[in-house]
Design an enzyme around this catalytic site. Structure first.
Site, PDB file in Angstrom:
ATOM      1  N   ASN A 100       0.872  -1.178   0.000  1.00  0.00           N
ATOM      2  CA  ASN A 100       0.000   0.000   0.000  1.00  0.00           C
ATOM      3  C   ASN A 100       0.905   1.221   0.000  1.00  0.00           C
ATOM      4  O   ASN A 100       1.474   1.575   1.028  1.00  0.00           O
ATOM      5  CB  ASN A 100      -0.904  -0.002   1.243  1.00  0.00           C
ATOM      6  N   TRP A 101       1.020   1.844  -1.177  1.00  0.00           N
ATOM      7  CA  TRP A 101       1.918   3.005  -1.290  1.00  0.00           C
ATOM      8  C   TRP A 101       1.330   4.242  -0.619  1.00  0.00           C
ATOM      9  O   TRP A 101       2.018   5.237  -0.460  1.00  0.00           O
ATOM     10  CB  TRP A 101       2.196   3.321  -2.763  1.00  0.00           C
ATOM     11  N   LYS A 102       0.048   4.182  -0.284  1.00  0.00           N
ATOM     12  CA  LYS A 102      -0.649   5.361   0.253  1.00  0.00           C
ATOM     13  C   LYS A 102      -0.432   6.553  -0.694  1.00  0.00           C
ATOM     14  O   LYS A 102      -0.293   6.357  -1.899  1.00  0.00           O
ATOM     15  CB  LYS A 102      -0.188   5.670   1.673  1.00  0.00           C
ATOM     16  N   GLY A 129       2.690  -1.153   4.304  1.00  0.00           N
ATOM     17  CA  GLY A 129       2.726   0.272   3.988  1.00  0.00           C
ATOM     18  C   GLY A 129       4.160   0.747   3.837  1.00  0.00           C
ATOM     19  O   GLY A 129       4.793   0.570   2.790  1.00  0.00           O
ATOM     20  N   GLY A 130       4.698   1.335   4.895  1.00  0.00           N
ATOM     21  CA  GLY A 130       6.026   1.959   4.839  1.00  0.00           C
ATOM     22  C   GLY A 130       7.103   1.080   4.218  1.00  0.00           C
ATOM     23  O   GLY A 130       7.889   1.553   3.378  1.00  0.00           O
ATOM     24  N   GLU A 175      -5.895  -4.950  10.251  1.00  0.00           N
ATOM     25  CA  GLU A 175      -4.914  -3.900  10.490  1.00  0.00           C
ATOM     26  C   GLU A 175      -5.266  -3.153  11.777  1.00  0.00           C
ATOM     27  O   GLU A 175      -6.118  -2.238  11.749  1.00  0.00           O
ATOM     28  CB  GLU A 175      -4.915  -2.902   9.331  1.00  0.00           C
ATOM     29  N   GLY A 233       1.682   2.419  10.647  1.00  0.00           N
ATOM     30  CA  GLY A 233       2.610   3.547  10.511  1.00  0.00           C
ATOM     31  C   GLY A 233       3.234   3.987  11.819  1.00  0.00           C
ATOM     32  O   GLY A 233       3.862   5.037  11.884  1.00  0.00           O
ATOM     33  N   HIS A 266      -9.807   1.107   4.367  1.00  0.00           N
ATOM     34  CA  HIS A 266      -8.558   1.329   5.100  1.00  0.00           C
ATOM     35  C   HIS A 266      -8.856   2.283   6.258  1.00  0.00           C
ATOM     36  O   HIS A 266      -9.654   3.207   6.128  1.00  0.00           O
ATOM     37  CB  HIS A 266      -7.494   1.921   4.168  1.00  0.00           C
ATOM     38  N   SER A 298       2.749  -1.986  10.393  1.00  0.00           N
ATOM     39  CA  SER A 298       4.186  -1.988  10.684  1.00  0.00           C
ATOM     40  C   SER A 298       4.832  -3.353  10.470  1.00  0.00           C
ATOM     41  O   SER A 298       5.759  -3.736  11.193  1.00  0.00           O
ATOM     42  CB  SER A 298       4.461  -1.469  12.103  1.00  0.00           C
ATOM     43  N   GLU A 310      -7.375   4.716   7.412  1.00  0.00           N
ATOM     44  CA  GLU A 310      -7.168   6.145   7.133  1.00  0.00           C
ATOM     45  C   GLU A 310      -8.383   6.728   6.410  1.00  0.00           C
ATOM     46  O   GLU A 310      -8.697   7.902   6.559  1.00  0.00           O
ATOM     47  CB  GLU A 310      -5.866   6.331   6.332  1.00  0.00           C
TER      48      GLU A 310
HETATM   49  C1  PEP Z   1      -1.128   0.250   5.810  1.00  0.00           C
HETATM   50  O1  PEP Z   1      -1.270   1.451   5.706  1.00  0.00           O
HETATM   51  O2  PEP Z   1      -1.925  -0.514   5.267  1.00  0.00           O
HETATM   52  C2  PEP Z   1       0.015  -0.248   6.581  1.00  0.00           C
HETATM   53  C3  PEP Z   1       0.036  -1.495   6.931  1.00  0.00           C
HETATM   54  O3  PEP Z   1       0.992   0.672   6.875  1.00  0.00           O
HETATM   55  P1  PEP Z   1       2.374   0.389   7.653  1.00  0.00           P
HETATM   56  O4  PEP Z   1       2.930  -0.905   7.146  1.00  0.00           O
HETATM   57  O5  PEP Z   1       3.230   1.566   7.319  1.00  0.00           O
HETATM   58  O6  PEP Z   1       2.024   0.309   9.111  1.00  0.00           O
END
Ligand code: PEP
Length: 257
Positions: free
Chosen positions: A10-12, A231-232, A166, A172, A95, A210, A97
């Protein structure tokens, strides 16, 4: 429950034309022995670019949202059929967010999943509790309620979805659910899917929050963790590749899971 793990980036709201090219070129160059399913969910403007960059690779294209509407006067919205035009295979829905910053309700998320399914796109339905909900002992009831809304709206084809657990407090933040915490919630979701469809084994349940090179192997070794939503760590080619290789190793080591 799927035989091979599914790892989705997930590049966001990150990236740019040259950064995307560099990242995907590096991922393709370091591919090696990847034996898992892979997707990347990119911002809308880059769908064409990434579709071209992924041509001829096993990496599936994904989007990060879809409208609840099929067509019409909904300025700024993007429909499932538009995503399909660009070869989108996966679409994140719900998601945290979007639930948090765009006030998406459980009904909205269920309708988004429905639009995706109607267009032949696999919705990746994100569920998860906040820290306050976890501390109040509400984790199971929160994720079950979120998934129940999607099952209620899409019961007839619920085996075609992917679920991503999640925990909001892990996204994040660098704070990851322990493998036991993740497994416990995945087992709850698995039981709920089992009650909803005899084909529940088709549904991959991903962990997200994370996930990184240090914790991926332990999380992915849990019996009900079928993959990861990253994500990150998906923005760094070497980290993403390492997670793919760990997921591949896990699938080969435990082929029946
Ligand atoms: C996400 O936004 O779906 C996610 C898992 O982010 P991160 O890995 O950065 O926590």
């Amino acid at each position: 429950m799927s035989t091979s793990k599914l790892i989705v980036a997930n590049w966001k709201m990150n990236g740019g034309l040259s950064a995307n090219q560099l990242l995907l070129d590096d991922i393709k160059a370091g591919w090696g022995a990847v034996h898992c399913r892979v997707g990347v969910c990119v911002p809308y403007p880059y769908l064409t670019q990434v579709q071209l960059l992924l041509a001829g690779t096993p990496i599936a294209l994904g989007a990060q949202d879809v409208s609840i509407h099929a067509t019409g006067a909904y300025t700024g919205e993007v429909s499932g059929s538009m995503l399909r035009d660009f070869g989108v295979r996966y679409c994140l829905v719900g998601h945290s967010e979007r639930r948090q910053y765009h006030r998406e309700s459980e009904v909205d998320v269920a309708l988004k999943a429905r639009q995706a399914l109607a267009c032949g796109i696999t919705p990746i339905v994100c569920v998860g509790e906040t820290l306050a909900q976890r501390e109040a002992g509400e984790t199971d009831s929160v994720v079950k309620r979120q998934l129940a809304a999607v099952i209620h709206e899409n019961g007839h084809c619920i085996s075609e979805i992917v679920v991503a657990y999640e925990p909001v407090w892990a996204i994040g933040t660098g704070r990851t659910a322990t493998p036991d915490q993740a497994q416990a919630v995945h087992a709850v979701l698995r039981a709920q899917l089992k009650a909803a469809t005899p084909q529940h084994e088709r549904v991959a349940i991903l962990y997200g929050g994370s996930m990184n090179t240090g914790n991926a192997a332990d999380l992915l070794s849990q019996p009900d963790v079928d993959g990861g939503l990253i994500g990150g760590a998906s923005l760094k080619a070497n980290d993403f590749l390492e997670i793919l290789h760990k997921a591949s190793h896990e699938a080969l080591a435990n082929p029946m899971k």
